[in-house]
Design an enzyme around this catalytic site. Structure first.
Site, PDB file in Angstrom:
ATOM      1  N   VAL A 101       0.663  -1.180  -0.105  1.00 27.57           N
ATOM      2  CA  VAL A 101      -0.008  -0.149  -0.032  1.00 27.57           C
ATOM      3  C   VAL A 101       0.803   1.147   0.105  1.00 27.57           C
ATOM      4  CG1 VAL A 101      -1.879   1.134   1.246  1.00 27.57           C
ATOM      5  CG2 VAL A 101      -1.669  -1.210   1.380  1.00 27.57           C
ATOM      6  N   GLU A 102       0.463   2.330  -0.659  1.00 23.56           N
ATOM      7  CA  GLU A 102       1.413   3.489  -0.913  1.00 23.56           C
ATOM      8  C   GLU A 102       1.841   4.248   0.277  1.00 23.56           C
ATOM      9  OE1 GLU A 102      -0.885   5.915  -3.763  1.00 23.56           O
ATOM     10  OE2 GLU A 102      -1.183   7.202  -2.267  1.00 23.56           O
ATOM     11  N   GLY A 103       1.111   4.067   1.275  1.00 25.39           N
ATOM     12  CA  GLY A 103       1.499   4.732   2.360  1.00 25.39           C
ATOM     13  C   GLY A 103       2.867   4.223   2.992  1.00 25.39           C
TER      14      GLY A 103
END
Lengths: 320, 261
Positions: free
Chosen positions: B57-59
């Protein structure tokens, strides 16, 4: 709209850093004193991301000083960018995305200010902007990458390509970004500014290393011994930090990993105000939560203890 | 939306996209996933046929195991990081994609054109847009750097247009080998999963092609909702409607129907 040479001038950035005292001494100041280090016209980069670990306590204090002509840089710009637009504090937004999140829809304030040309929005991809900070953190004028190639984002800031000297392939030379000021919120620091972050580190360390002046707020000020017991958790050394303020709940109502969850209900009320009155809704919000709260303690008193207790409970549970 | 979307009664658009999207993911793959329908599809696949699926996930979140009833609203919050294996930071997460670690990139709806280019930046002139959209976020990076990119989107006329005003996230750019020539040496958009069917890209021209329709949908209906010259495979396949098992599991993940609608 193109990037200015000063943004990636690594020689000037190096000279600026070398000329600055990087003492191992006391960095602890009041929140107001930290906020006073932001000058009109500065390029200001935010740590955290979207509604996670945003230095909101610090930024509210900065806004109370009525700054002008700021350039605000944040990969995922949440509503603090809207506050700055309505407050007349910002000349340009540099970002990969702006809004709060899917349930809250397209930002009406962003649309109003950007579509009318009042505040230009310079867009990069998430990695593209991350690499601008990384290049600056490395003391370099650019970094090669594959991302953004083939897209119209290449033209927004005036990105250049280069031919790889080894393979002959085309690479995007993403330019460094050396901000004037970094605003960060961390879990704990000692009084010398050695900072530790729990959970996801986001881009805070790169932003700190890239910036000329680094302002930090911390949930907790711990002893030097406490930092030395877990040096592996220190992500920003004290010599990088210029000013540190103790601000518990300094990101609230955004989240701080393991300590408190965000408040989607509060975001909903904020957006409802905009849906009802447009920019006037933001002005009312600023009057209550920014200009109307003279200190951080006054600000926190606007939220019930039960609400904050529940946010802390969720925060603990989600990180366990 | 019809009461029998995808050939199953009472299915919402997001449920259909999540089920059809989940079927695209294989066990032991790595997927770089966005929020919304891609997130639902990923977590559903993980619980159905792909327990070895690793989500990124890009976080800056590797291998989370999202909790039923606590699905994340954004890719940057504690719900998204629940029971993760690693939290490497955002830039480093994307650099793992640039290195080539992700089999699939999974992104959600936007304005899309016949070459699979996405616009989430601006309608009209970029500097003085008619509508300023939120921007790329990580979509440009996911579409540029993952091996196979799957786009999940509602199939609506306002979303499918001949040529986007602004390429935020490059699909096959201007078709043919133009993506490769721009310097994007790896990966590309392979599949568009919509509320009407499945589309791929014809290998030479790289133009969008209808590959399958969902049960109860005709090719004419898809053409009506696709305002460009849509290529159509011969024969066009028909997908299997969402099963009770798929829908039951999906609904148990989101009991308050916050994401499935």
């Amino acid at each position: 709209m193109t990037i200015a040479p000063a943004e990636y001038d690594f020689r000037a950035a190096r000279r600026r850093l070398e000329a600055k005292p990087k003492s191992a001494g006391e960095k602890l100041v009041s929140l107001e004193d930290a906020a006073a280090r932001v000058s009109d016209g500065a390029t200001v980069a935010f740590g955290g991301i979207l509604y996670s670990r945003t230095p909101l306590g610090l930024f509210r204090t900065i806004l109370r000083r009525r700054p002008r002509h700021l350039t605000l840089v944040r990969n995922l710009m949440c509503y603090e960018g809207e506050w700055a637009m309505v407050a007349g504090a910002v000349d340009k937004i540099v970002t990969a995305w702006m809004g709060i999140g899917l349930p809250w829809g397209l930002s009406r304030i962003m649309r109003e200010y950007v579509e009318s040309g009042r505040v230009p929005m310079e867009e990069w991809s998430h990695l593209g902007l991350g690499l601008r900070f990384r290049a600056a953190a490395m003391g370099l004028p650019f970094l090669p990458t594959l991302t953004m190639l083939g897209s119209d984002l290449m033209g927004v800031g005036g990105s250049k390509t280069l031919t790889c000297p080894y393979t002959g392939e085309t690479l995007h030379a993403v330019p460094a970004l050396f901000p004037d000021v970094a605003l960060l919120h961390v879990h704990r620091a000692d009084r010398f500014g050695n900072c530790q972050i729990d959970g996801y580190p986001h881009m805070d360390a790169d932003i700190a290393f890239a910036s000329a002046t680094v302002l930090v707020t911390a949930e907790e000020i711990v002893s030097e011994e406490e930092i030395r017991r877990h040096p592996d958790r220190t992500v920003i050394p004290g010599f990088v930090v210029d000013a540190l303020a103790h601000v518990p709940w300094g990101s609230y109502p955004h989240e701080c990993y393991g300590l408190y969850d965000s408040e989607p209900g509060h975001f909903g009320e904020y957006v409802a105000g905009i849906q009802a009155e447009g920019a006037r809704g933001v002005e009312r919000y600023l009057e209550r939560y920014v200009y109307g709260a003279a200190s951080h303690a006054d600000y926190l008193a606007l939220f019930s203890e039960g609400m904050r207790d529940a946010a802390a409970e969720r925060g603990r549970e989600l990180a366990s | 939306m019809s009461a029998a979307l995808g050939g199953a009664e009472g299915v919402t658009a997001n449920e259909l996209l999540a089920v059809m999207g989940a079927r695209e993911l294989k066990d032991n793959e790595t997927v770089f996933t966005g929020v919304g329908a891609p997130m639902l599809a990923s977590v559903l696949a993980q619980r159905l046929h792909a327990p070895g699926l690793t989500m990124m996930v890009e976080g800056g979140i590797v291998g989370p195991q999202w909790r039923p009833g606590w699905l994340p609203i954004s890719t940057n919050e504690m719900r998204a990081a629940y029971h993760a294996q690693m939290l490497p930071g955002i830039t480093d997460a994307f650099l793992l994609a640039q290195r080539g670690f992700f089999d699939v990139g999974f992104i959600g709806g936007a304005q899309i054109d016949q070459w699979g280019n996405l616009n989430t930046s601006a309608i009209g002139d970029y500097d003085r847009p008619k509508v300023r959209l939120p921007g790329s976020g990580g979509a440009n990076d996911i579409i540029s750097l993952c091996r196979a990119v799957i786009i999940l989107t509602a199939h609506e006329k306002r979303r499918f247009i001949p040529k986007v005003d602004f390429i935020t996230s490059p699909g096959h750019v201007a078709g043919g080998d133009s993506r490769r020539r721009s310097g994007l040496l790896f990966g590309g958009v392979t599949r568009v999963v919509t509320t009407l069917g499945l589309l791929d890209f014809e290998p030479e021209s790289r133009r969008m092609r209808l590959e399958a329709v969902h049960p109860g949908v005709t090719v004419e209906q898809v053409r009506d909702m696709t305002p460009f010259d849509l290529l159509v495979a011969d024969p066009v396949k028909t997908t299997t409607p969402p099963t009770a098992n798929e829908l039951g599991l999906l609904r148990s993940l989101d009991p308050e129907r916050q994401f499935i609608g």
